[in-house]
Design a protein around this motif. Structure first.
Motif, short mmCIF file in Angstrom:
data_model
loop_
_atom_site.label_atom_id
_atom_site.label_comp_id
_atom_site.label_asym_id
_atom_site.label_seq_id
_atom_site.Cartn_x
_atom_site.Cartn_y
_atom_site.Cartn_z
N ARG A 48 0.82 -1.13 0.15
CA ARG A 48 -0.09 0.04 0.04
C ARG A 48 0.88 1.17 -0.01
O ARG A 48 1.95 1.29 0.71
CB ARG A 48 -0.75 0.02 1.18
N THR A 72 0.88 4.78 0.97
CA THR A 72 -0.04 5.70 1.92
C THR A 72 -0.21 6.93 1.50
O THR A 72 -1.50 7.67 1.95
CB THR A 72 0.77 5.84 3.26
N ARG A 78 -7.92 -8.72 5.86
CA ARG A 78 -7.12 -7.64 5.75
C ARG A 78 -6.52 -7.29 7.30
O ARG A 78 -7.44 -7.55 8.22
CB ARG A 78 -8.08 -6.64 5.49
#
Length: 534
Positions: free
Chosen positions: A375, A377, A393
């Motif tokens: 990911r 950010t 998750r």
């Protein structure tokens, strides 16, 4: 002593060897009765200083007294006996750990160790508090007393022997009264001293024939005068050893058994002091974290490219997955020259966080190749916390400009509404709870539980100690302890405890908070700085 104490602490941590309950089962609360019957402040003061100074006085005088008066006969034997006392005590201190009485009996106080801050600091730094059996405060002076009794044929040391007798009696009372030794420790000290004197009597001729300083230089000169001399000495040793081995007797059998026991003990000692499990695939570890049977370590190759090595501790199985990160932490494409790499771990997940990149890993669905990009950010978070979650998750939270962000949300950078503070400076997760500290309340840790009915609580962290210790900190550092500007600088949380590192200008202290009872206590010695709670 420092080397042996360090080895003792490693053994205690790895094997949990503790014979104190067995000693307590033998004698019960007898030492407690002695302390409670005679308890008196003046007596405590006198006996504490006697305990500290008297032992060193006898140890040094016994070593030098006979030498000063040129009594080689007595000096040779007494010094050898003192050596054997300590040598015989070492295996007990390593493998038969007995705690001081004041550390085992709840009602018993270690009066000597806590009389003044200076004495407490001194004892804390030199004494592991597990070397009770045998008592050297009894063993060494009793060995000297017994040696004089055996070897003083013309009674020239009669007065010194009488002095030692009274010293031993008073010391025996002192170490019981002050909450240090058990009665069995005293008996053990006497037994070790008796064996040591016997060994010194048997071996002193052989030892001092070879180590006498009056002939040592002559022997050395003879060895160096002709290079064939050392050869002849070595050949002679080998020949005598072979001849000795060719003549079977109880001496050879006993020697073989002793060597076998020593080798077995050495192997067991090494194994107990070097317990580990193989982290296969880790060649240049940079960081690691472990929880609930999993270990995740970062490994760098020669170019600095990072991989995550995930190890299941119970089975020893491991998997290596590439992270697409470099150990130099360079993310110049986003204007960041360096970002530290951290490993966060929970029951089912691990997260690798470096600057603008967050890479989650789920233990029941580990990637066999690369871990993927993870990911990006957007904002540069100042802190990230991972909680236990059975979901696919990872349950992640972060801090963005003082606001707690819910990274599990499908919305980008969505605020975690359950935390309304907008000046959060740190967070940490443990189990299903999240702890945070705000800039406006730097000594308050707030904790929210996210499982079932959500609940929030605040913990006022207390890092204060008595004024005498703070005065010692001032003397040691030249800086006053500043409670008015105290600040929590780091927190660590699990299901039952919170640990807070508190900066007090002059020193950092660790405070352990029991979340069930609310009880707080300072970990370690409050006089000296600490770091990195976990």
């Amino acid at each position: 002593k420092d080397l042996l104490d360090g080895l003792d602490r490693i053994l205690m941590a790895n094997t949990h060897l503790d014979a104190t309950p067995f000693i307590y089962a033998i004698e019960g609360d007898m030492v407690l009765w002695v302390q409670q019957f005679f308890l008196n402040d003046a007596l405590t003061f006198l006996l504490t200083h006697y305990y500290v100074a008297g032992y060193m006085l006898v140890t040094y005088t016994a070593s030098l007294y006979f030498v000063y008066f040129d009594d080689r006969w007595m000096a040779d034997r007494v010094l050898l006996a003192m050596f054997f006392v300590y040598a015989l005590a070492v295996p007990f201190y390593l493998f038969f750990n007995v705690r001081v009485t004041g550390d085992h009996i709840p009602e018993m106080a270690t009066l000597a160790y806590s009389l003044t801050p200076e004495i407490q600091t001194w004892f804390t730094r030199i004494d592991p508090f597990t070397n009770g059996m045998p008592s050297l405060h009894i063993g060494l002076p009793f060995a000297v007393w017994l040696g004089i009794h055996r070897w003083d044929h013309d009674l020239r040391w009669k007065r010194y022997r009488i002095f030692l007798g009274w010293f031993i009696l008073l010391t025996g009372f002192a170490i019981i009264y002050l909450g240090i030794h058990w009665i069995v420790d005293i008996i053990g000290g006497i037994a070790v001293a008796a064996v040591a004197v016997h060994l010194a009597d048997r071996s002193q001729g052989w030892v001092w024939y070879r180590l006498d300083e009056r002939t040592f230089n002559a022997r050395l000169a003879w060895l160096l005068a002709d290079l064939n001399n050392p050869k002849r000495v070595v050949v002679g040793w080998i020949g005598r050893a072979v001849s000795w081995l060719k003549t079977p007797s109880t001496a050879q059998t006993g020697t073989a058994l002793m060597l076998l026991l020593a080798a077995t003990g050495g192997v067991l000692l090494y194994d107990a002091a070097h317990q580990h499990f193989p982290a296969e695939g880790v060649t240049h570890p940079g960081a690691a974290a472990g929880a609930d049977g999993w270990l995740v370590a970062l490994d760098a190759d020669e170019e600095g490219n990072l991989s995550a090595v995930i190890i299941e501790v119970e089975t020893g199985g491991s998997l290596v997955t590439s992270l697409g990160l470099n150990e130099d932490g360079n993310q110049s494409e986003w204007g960041l020259d360096y970002a530290p790499t951290e490993v966060l771990i929970s029951e089912n997940h691990a997260v690798i966080w470096q600057g603008y990149r967050i890479i989650p890993l789920r233990f029941d669905d580990l990637p066999s190749g690369g871990a993927g990009y993870g990911r990006l950010t957007g904002p540069l978070y100042s802190d990230v916390a991972l909680l236990d979650s059975d979901d696919e998750r990872a349950l992640l939270f972060s801090i963005d400009n003082g606001t707690v962000i819910d990274l599990q949300s499908t919305e980008f950078n969505e605020r975690f509404d359950e935390i309304s503070d907008d000046d959060v400076i740190m967070i940490d997760g443990g189990g299903v709870s999240l702890a945070w500290v705000t800039e406006s309340s730097p000594m308050t840790a707030k904790i929210i539980t996210l499982d079932g009915v959500q609940s929030t609580r605040s913990v006022e962290v207390n890092a204060t100690v008595d004024a005498a210790k703070d005065e010692q900190v001032l003397a040691l550092t030249g800086t006053a302890v500043d409670y008015g500007n105290a600040t929590i600088t780091e927190v660590a949380l699990d299901e039952n405890y919170l640990v807070a590192q508190v900066n007090l200008s002059a020193v950092d202290r660790l405070v352990l908070v029991n979340l069930e009872t609310g009880e707080q206590r300072i970990l370690g010695d409050p006089l000296f700085p600490v770091a990195s709670p976990s």
